[in-house]
Scaffold this motif. Structure first.
Motif, PDB file in Angstrom:
ATOM      1  N   ALA A  77       0.839  -1.202   0.000  1.00 53.84           N
ATOM      2  CA  ALA A  77       0.000   0.000   0.000  1.00 53.84           C
ATOM      3  C   ALA A  77       0.877   1.256   0.000  1.00 53.84           C
ATOM      4  CB  ALA A  77      -0.928   0.010   1.201  1.00 53.84           C
ATOM      5  N   ALA A  78       1.975   1.229   0.766  1.00 50.23           N
ATOM      6  CA  ALA A  78       2.840   2.408   0.840  1.00 50.23           C
ATOM      7  C   ALA A  78       3.538   2.663  -0.499  1.00 50.23           C
ATOM      8  CB  ALA A  78       3.866   2.230   1.966  1.00 50.23           C
ATOM      9  N   VAL A  79       4.029   1.597  -1.134  1.00 48.37           N
ATOM     10  CA  VAL A  79       4.681   1.760  -2.444  1.00 48.37           C
ATOM     11  C   VAL A  79       3.646   2.220  -3.474  1.00 48.37           C
ATOM     12  CG1 VAL A  79       5.901   0.565  -4.309  1.00 48.37           C
ATOM     13  CG2 VAL A  79       6.513   0.098  -1.928  1.00 48.37           C
ATOM     14  N   ALA A  80       2.453   1.602  -3.426  1.00 46.40           N
ATOM     15  CA  ALA A  80       1.409   1.973  -4.382  1.00 46.40           C
ATOM     16  C   ALA A  80       1.004   3.438  -4.205  1.00 46.40           C
ATOM     17  CB  ALA A  80       0.184   1.072  -4.216  1.00 46.40           C
ATOM     18  N   ALA A  81       0.989   3.920  -2.949  1.00 41.80           N
ATOM     19  CA  ALA A  81       0.643   5.329  -2.707  1.00 41.80           C
ATOM     20  C   ALA A  81       1.634   6.233  -3.445  1.00 41.80           C
ATOM     21  CB  ALA A  81       0.654   5.622  -1.206  1.00 41.80           C
ATOM     22  N   GLY A  82       2.902   5.869  -3.408  1.00 35.15           N
ATOM     23  CA  GLY A  82       3.914   6.658  -4.118  1.00 35.15           C
ATOM     24  C   GLY A  82       3.658   6.658  -5.615  1.00 35.15           C
ATOM     25  N   ILE A  83       3.306   5.513  -6.145  1.00 33.24           N
ATOM     26  CA  ILE A  83       3.029   5.431  -7.598  1.00 33.24           C
ATOM     27  C   ILE A  83       1.842   6.319  -7.955  1.00 33.24           C
ATOM     28  CG2 ILE A  83       2.291   3.890  -9.474  1.00 33.24           C
ATOM     29  CD1 ILE A  83       3.778   1.612  -7.976  1.00 33.24           C
ATOM     30  N   LEU A  84       0.839   6.355  -7.060  1.00 31.94           N
ATOM     31  CA  LEU A  84      -0.365   7.148  -7.356  1.00 31.94           C
ATOM     32  C   LEU A  84      -0.086   8.644  -7.415  1.00 31.94           C
ATOM     33  CD1 LEU A  84      -3.026   5.229  -5.215  1.00 31.94           C
ATOM     34  CD2 LEU A  84      -2.763   5.199  -7.688  1.00 31.94           C
ATOM     35  N   ALA A  85       1.047   9.068  -6.838  1.00 34.38           N
ATOM     36  CA  ALA A  85       1.387  10.503  -6.893  1.00 34.38           C
ATOM     37  C   ALA A  85       2.038  10.887  -8.220  1.00 34.38           C
ATOM     38  CB  ALA A  85       2.319  10.856  -5.734  1.00 34.38           C
ATOM     39  N   ILE A  86       2.362   9.889  -9.041  1.00 34.93           N
ATOM     40  CA  ILE A  86       2.969  10.181 -10.353  1.00 34.93           C
ATOM     41  C   ILE A  86       1.864  10.611 -11.309  1.00 34.93           C
ATOM     42  CG2 ILE A  86       4.204   9.167 -12.317  1.00 34.93           C
ATOM     43  CD1 ILE A  86       5.550   7.254 -10.258  1.00 34.93           C
ATOM     44  N   GLY A  87       2.061  11.749 -11.929  1.00 33.93           N
ATOM     45  CA  GLY A  87       1.006  12.259 -12.823  1.00 33.93           C
ATOM     46  C   GLY A  87       1.605  13.134 -13.902  1.00 33.93           C
ATOM     47  N   ASP A  88       0.752  13.939 -14.526  1.00 30.60           N
ATOM     48  CA  ASP A  88       1.222  14.738 -15.662  1.00 30.60           C
ATOM     49  C   ASP A  88       2.270  15.772 -15.257  1.00 30.60           C
ATOM     50  OD1 ASP A  88      -0.395  13.319 -17.313  1.00 30.60           O
ATOM     51  OD2 ASP A  88      -1.990  14.824 -17.403  1.00 30.60           O
ATOM     52  N   GLU A  89       2.226  16.240 -14.012  1.00 30.00           N
ATOM     53  CA  GLU A  89       3.199  17.244 -13.583  1.00 30.00           C
ATOM     54  C   GLU A  89       4.430  16.600 -12.956  1.00 30.00           C
ATOM     55  OE1 GLU A  89      -0.144  17.893 -13.187  1.00 30.00           O
ATOM     56  OE2 GLU A  89       0.014  19.347 -14.824  1.00 30.00           O
ATOM     57  N   HIS A  90       4.231  15.519 -12.224  1.00 27.68           N
ATOM     58  CA  HIS A  90       5.371  14.853 -11.564  1.00 27.68           C
ATOM     59  C   HIS A  90       5.614  13.496 -12.198  1.00 27.68           C
ATOM     60  CE1 HIS A  90       8.016  12.995  -8.705  1.00 27.68           C
ATOM     61  NE2 HIS A  90       7.087  12.155  -8.275  1.00 27.68           N
ATOM     62  N   GLY A  91       6.722  13.391 -12.917  1.00 31.92           N
ATOM     63  CA  GLY A  91       7.161  12.086 -13.402  1.00 31.92           C
ATOM     64  C   GLY A  91       6.449  11.555 -14.623  1.00 31.92           C
ATOM     65  N   GLY A  92       5.314  12.144 -14.945  1.00 33.74           N
ATOM     66  CA  GLY A  92       4.551  11.584 -16.053  1.00 33.74           C
ATOM     67  C   GLY A  92       4.461  12.500 -17.264  1.00 33.74           C
ATOM     68  N   ALA A  93       5.222  13.593 -17.229  1.00 36.90           N
ATOM     69  CA  ALA A  93       5.157  14.546 -18.355  1.00 36.90           C
ATOM     70  C   ALA A  93       5.763  13.956 -19.627  1.00 36.90           C
ATOM     71  CB  ALA A  93       5.857  15.853 -17.980  1.00 36.90           C
ATOM     72  N   GLY A  94       6.511  12.861 -19.475  1.00 35.44           N
ATOM     73  CA  GLY A  94       7.167  12.250 -20.632  1.00 35.44           C
ATOM     74  C   GLY A  94       6.202  11.858 -21.734  1.00 35.44           C
ATOM     75  N   SER A  95       5.008  11.378 -21.354  1.00 38.86           N
ATOM     76  CA  SER A  95       4.045  10.947 -22.378  1.00 38.86           C
ATOM     77  C   SER A  95       3.564  12.134 -23.210  1.00 38.86           C
ATOM     78  CB  SER A  95       2.838  10.269 -21.727  1.00 38.86           C
ATOM     79  OG  SER A  95       3.216   9.028 -21.194  1.00 38.86           O
ATOM     80  N   ALA A  96       3.117  13.182 -22.521  1.00 39.17           N
ATOM     81  CA  ALA A  96       2.634  14.367 -23.240  1.00 39.17           C
ATOM     82  C   ALA A  96       3.770  14.993 -24.044  1.00 39.17           C
ATOM     83  CB  ALA A  96       2.061  15.373 -22.248  1.00 39.17           C
ATOM     84  N   CYS A  97       4.966  14.910 -23.490  1.00 36.14           N
ATOM     85  CA  CYS A  97       6.124  15.489 -24.178  1.00 36.14           C
ATOM     86  C   CYS A  97       6.434  14.717 -25.469  1.00 36.14           C
ATOM     87  CB  CYS A  97       7.312  15.452 -23.222  1.00 36.14           C
ATOM     88  SG  CYS A  97       8.680  16.412 -23.802  1.00 36.14           S
ATOM     89  N   MET A  98       6.326  13.386 -25.417  1.00 37.70           N
ATOM     90  CA  MET A  98       6.547  12.599 -26.644  1.00 37.70           C
ATOM     91  C   MET A  98       5.508  12.970 -27.698  1.00 37.70           C
ATOM     92  SD  MET A  98       7.611   8.876 -25.109  1.00 37.70           S
ATOM     93  CE  MET A  98       7.997   8.048 -26.653  1.00 37.70           C
ATOM     94  N   GLU A  99       4.267  13.213 -27.249  1.00 37.45           N
ATOM     95  CA  GLU A  99       3.229  13.615 -28.219  1.00 37.45           C
ATOM     96  C   GLU A  99       3.542  14.986 -28.804  1.00 37.45           C
ATOM     97  OE1 GLU A  99      -0.302  13.194 -25.851  1.00 37.45           O
ATOM     98  OE2 GLU A  99      -0.337  11.024 -26.161  1.00 37.45           O
ATOM     99  N   MET A 100       4.061  15.875 -27.954  1.00 36.65           N
ATOM    100  CA  MET A 100       4.376  17.219 -28.457  1.00 36.65           C
ATOM    101  C   MET A 100       5.556  17.170 -29.433  1.00 36.65           C
ATOM    102  SD  MET A 100       4.726  20.831 -26.483  1.00 36.65           S
ATOM    103  CE  MET A 100       2.981  21.179 -26.519  1.00 36.65           C
ATOM    104  N   ILE A 101       6.554  16.350 -29.125  1.00 40.72           N
ATOM    105  CA  ILE A 101       7.696  16.209 -30.043  1.00 40.72           C
ATOM    106  C   ILE A 101       7.193  15.670 -31.395  1.00 40.72           C
ATOM    107  CG2 ILE A 101       9.804  14.889 -30.504  1.00 40.72           C
ATOM    108  CD1 ILE A 101      10.319  15.011 -27.409  1.00 40.72           C
ATOM    109  N   ALA A 102       6.302  14.657 -31.329  1.00 46.14           N
ATOM    110  CA  ALA A 102       5.762  14.087 -32.573  1.00 46.14           C
ATOM    111  C   ALA A 102       5.008  15.159 -33.360  1.00 46.14           C
ATOM    112  CB  ALA A 102       4.832  12.919 -32.252  1.00 46.14           C
TER     113      ALA A 102
END
Ligand SMILES: CC(C)(COP(=O)(O)OP(=O)(O)OC[C@H]1O[C@@H](n2cnc3c(N)ncnc32)[C@H](O)[C@@H]1OP(=O)(O)O)[C@@H](O)C(=O)NCCC(=O)NCCS
Length: 255
Positions: A86-111
């Protein structure tokens, strides 16, 4: 019930095959990074692909206890001594578009920058300028640029340097650098952060945009497990007291 379809792993009574390779053979000869590449791409990486993916995973593994995912895992671990998962999963749940997850949107923008350059017969630099102008006109941020802690993200130069040395750098790295330059020209000087750097390299390695976020999750789980283990080992339960200031209604009575 119809059987599920999958092309990833076949597990039978006496063998486990990952994309067709026996896992016991992989255990002796493949690295963990090779296996991540194999699971997602269906083939083992070249030495260049392995080196870049490995560097990305090392780069995102941890960014200190105060990083949102690590802090969330710590907070959950502090109040919950019963469930590591649960503690590790809580950390994963904090990953989003602003923290750690901007890579996806960034790949779309590069494309989009690369496609626009082709469609409008303009340079990558001009395509990036137009893309940044559009984003600024509508108040959107450019994913992969800016950082709360670093005015220069030290991981970016390493990744881009390795991408060039290994002959991987192409339109992804060039497109990201063009976006950075275009934002600077428009008056905002921001660093290319790790999400932007890994997005550029993953674009050049041929990964789909979703992997820009997934790779961060894969790498950060290594750090989250260490953060949670240290919290359990060194700290007492419920030690984290978040300072809070109340600025709502003053005390009042029910009618
Ligand atoms: C990471 C991030 C939240 C850090 O923000 P911050 O350093 O706290 O900066 P602020 O949110 O206070 O913004 C400061 C200024 O820079 C601008 N800015 C910040 N990041 C920007 C971006 N990516 N694109 C365009 N402008 C940006 C803000 O609009 C603000 O402008 P203003 O002063 O004219 O109002 C932010 O840069 C961002 O949202 N980046 C995009 C998402 C991303 O790449 N996340 C991965 C981080 S590793």
């Amino acid at each position: 019930m119809e059987p599920w379809r999958t092309a990833i792993v076949e597990a039978t009574e006496d063998s486990i095959r990952v994309r067709g390779y026996d896992v016991t053979a992989l255990m002796g000869r493949a690295t963990f990074t090779d296996t991540i590449f194999l699971l997602h791409r269906g083939q083992l990486p070249s030495p260049h692909e392995r080196a870049l993916l490995d560097a990305i995973l090392v780069g995102v593994a941890d960014h200190g206890s105060g990083a949102p995912s690590c802090a969330t895992a710590r907070l959950a671990a502090s109040g919950n001594r019963q469930s590591l998962s649960a503690a590790v999963a809580a950390g994963i749940l904090a990953i989003g578009d602003e923290h750690g997850g901007a890579g996806s949107a960034c790949m779309e923008m590069i494309a989009a920058v690369v496609d626009r350059a082709k469609a409008e017969s303009i340079s990558l630099a001009e395509s990036a300028r137009r893309t940044v102008a559009d984003a600024r006109a509508t108040g959107r941020r450019i994913p992969g640029l800016g950082h709360r802690k670093h005015s220069v993200d030290p991981r970016t130069a390493v990744l881009f340097g390795m991408a060039r040395t290994h002959g991987v750098a192409g339109n992804g790295v060039a497109g990201m650098e063009a976006l950075d330059a275009a934002l600077r020209e428009s008056g905002k000087a921001l660093p290319i952060n790790i999400d932007g750097a890994l997005a550029a390299v993953l674009f050049d390695l041929g990964f789909p945009p979703a992997f820009g976020k997934l790779v961060f999750i894969i790498g950060r789980v290594a750090g989250l497990t260490a953060e949670v283990a240290e919290e359990y080992a060194r700290e007492k339960p419920m030690r984290i007291k978040v300072p809070v200031t109340y600025d709502g209604e003053p005390a009042r009575e029910l009618d």
